[in-house]
Every structure is written in structure tokens, then in C-alpha cells.
Design an enzyme around this catalytic site. Sequence first.
Site, short mmCIF file in Angstrom:
data_model
loop_
_atom_site.label_atom_id
_atom_site.label_comp_id
_atom_site.label_asym_id
_atom_site.label_seq_id
_atom_site.Cartn_x
_atom_site.Cartn_y
_atom_site.Cartn_z
N GLU A 11 6.32 4.33 -2.69
CA GLU A 11 6.98 3.48 -1.92
C GLU A 11 8.66 3.26 -2.67
O GLU A 11 9.62 3.15 -2.15
CB GLU A 11 6.37 2.16 -2.04
CG GLU A 11 5.29 2.04 -0.99
CD GLU A 11 5.72 1.96 0.45
OE1 GLU A 11 5.74 0.89 1.10
OE2 GLU A 11 6.20 3.40 1.05
N THR A 25 14.27 0.11 6.79
CA THR A 25 13.72 -0.75 6.05
C THR A 25 14.90 -1.23 5.05
O THR A 25 14.93 -2.55 4.70
CB THR A 25 12.62 -0.19 5.16
OG1 THR A 25 11.52 0.32 6.10
CG2 THR A 25 12.03 -1.28 4.31
#
Length: 316
Positions: free
Chosen positions: A131, A184
Site C-alpha cells: 500500500e 486515491t
Amino acid sequence: MDSITVFAPATVANVACGFDIFGFAVDNPGDQITLTASPEPGVRITDIIGDEGRLPRETGRNTAGIAIQSYLQHINRTDVGVDVVLRKQMPLGSGLGSSAASAVAGVYAINELLGRPLPTIKLLPFAMEGERIACGSAHADNVAPSLLGGFVVIRSYQPLDVVRIETPATLFCTIVHPDIEVNTKDARFILKNEVSLKNTIIQMGNVAGLIAGLMTPDYGLISRSLVDVIIEPVRSILIPEFNEVKQAALENGALGCSISGSGPSMFALSRDALTAEHVGAAMQQAFLSASITSEAYVSEINRQGPKVLASQEVVH
């Protein structure tokens, strides 16, 4: 040669009021990964299917690759060699934890291939490294539910403290992904650095109420608590027809509806499968009224997390 194929599920993060602390796994979509043992040490991404050539093949820049690499370094097995084939089965930039599913599938697969030297919960930090590569922050609200299954609370990051809670057996999730993309990093950039005390108190009440509602279970309390007064009002401007789609979900029986992760996917919770199907159709129709096509997924909360689809002569 030894090989293994693993599926890891998509996830809904934030879950309305729980920004960066709540997430749950769903049955579909998700990502698949196949690892094949190689006599040559190192981790190699040999193919990525379904990404339209958009994802990096370099191990150190790929979420699955870096997760596997970090894991092997941690257990002092840099002598191990694996070739990686990643099958992307969900849209990129969808708000469904695409990068997390790849990282989880990768680290779960390598742990299985080597005979499970670590318990599943200990794999979380390596998936989080994936991530970090994907969005610049090693957050766990997608990788934790994808890895552990179920509904997960990230109580703390320093130290990392993850809690999995029980949810009602008849709770169903509808996810609708409009055919648009939200980055994002952009979705985080527009957020305010400070929030009012009034909104903080409201949000804390909803967070506590949602947990209590899920564990009781109390569907009325779940419905009243699926409210986000901090993040949703800001991010919803990135999703065309957001208010209309949300209203369509609520009018068709959803307990609540909000943004999945950073969007543009939206999710709704319902107390039975039939309602969840109706909710999905209504949400899609609301998008379509603005000429936006979409995909819909309906499932229970996925309590399993990753699963092995196939293996051959797995080494122990």
C-alpha cells in the site's frame, strides 16, 4: 515446479463514518495471483493480466512484488526464487482496494508456498508495504480485511492494533462501480487537515454506534450510524450523481449508503440479499440517468479473506 494460485477479495474501506479505521471484505470482485518456484533467487513479475498495461512490472514498484519481497527479507529467505503472474479482476482506481488485494494475495501465497512459517496476522505489515508503494501511505483499512476477512477495526497504527469484529449473518453489501476513475492521492489531497469539534463528536458517536449495531445486531442502529459528516461531504463532489445514487439506495431499502474507500465506487448495506439486489439496480439506474454505465456486485461480508484456488507440490 511448485506453484500456487491464491484469490484475495476486494474491500470496502472507511464504511461511512470510519475513515482510515474501518474496512470489510466482500466475496467479489478480487485479484488472483500465481506463484511458481524458480531455481533463480528473487521475485520476478512475469505477467500481469487485466491491467491494460498500466501497472509496473518492476518488483520494487509493484504492490504484490514488494509485499512478497519484504516478506522474504523478513524471514531471511532471500535464496527463494518465484515467478509471479497477477490477474487483475477489478478496476484500477475503483475504491475497492485493488492494490491491497494484490499485495494480500502475493504475501499470502508465498507464505503458503513455504509451508506457513508465519501466522496470517503476521503477514499484515508486508501487505501494508504494498500500500505504501501504491498510494504513499502504509494504511491498513483495505489490506487488513482482505487478509483477515470480515469487518476489521484499525484501532491504532503505532503500535499496529487490528481488531476483527463479528457482523450479522444476514448483512449484505451492494457495491456499484461507475465507469469513471478517482485517483486515491487526489482524493486524499482535497481533505481538510482540521475538523470542527462539533463534527468530531457526531462522527465519534456514529463510529461507536456502528460497532454496537454490528455486534448486537441492531439494524436500526446500523442504519442511523452509517453517516459521515467529515469525509463524504468533501469527496462526494468527485462522484457525478452521488446524491441521486445515494437517495436511490435509501429509497429501495438500504440501511445506508456511502463512498467505498476513496471512490468512485459506492456501497450500501442491506439486511437481506433481495433488498441488496434491488438497491444495486436502483443505484445503477441513477448513474445511467446521467449516461454513466456501471458494474454492480452483491455479496455477504466475506469472513474468509484470501483462499488457495490451486496448488501443486507445495513445499513444506
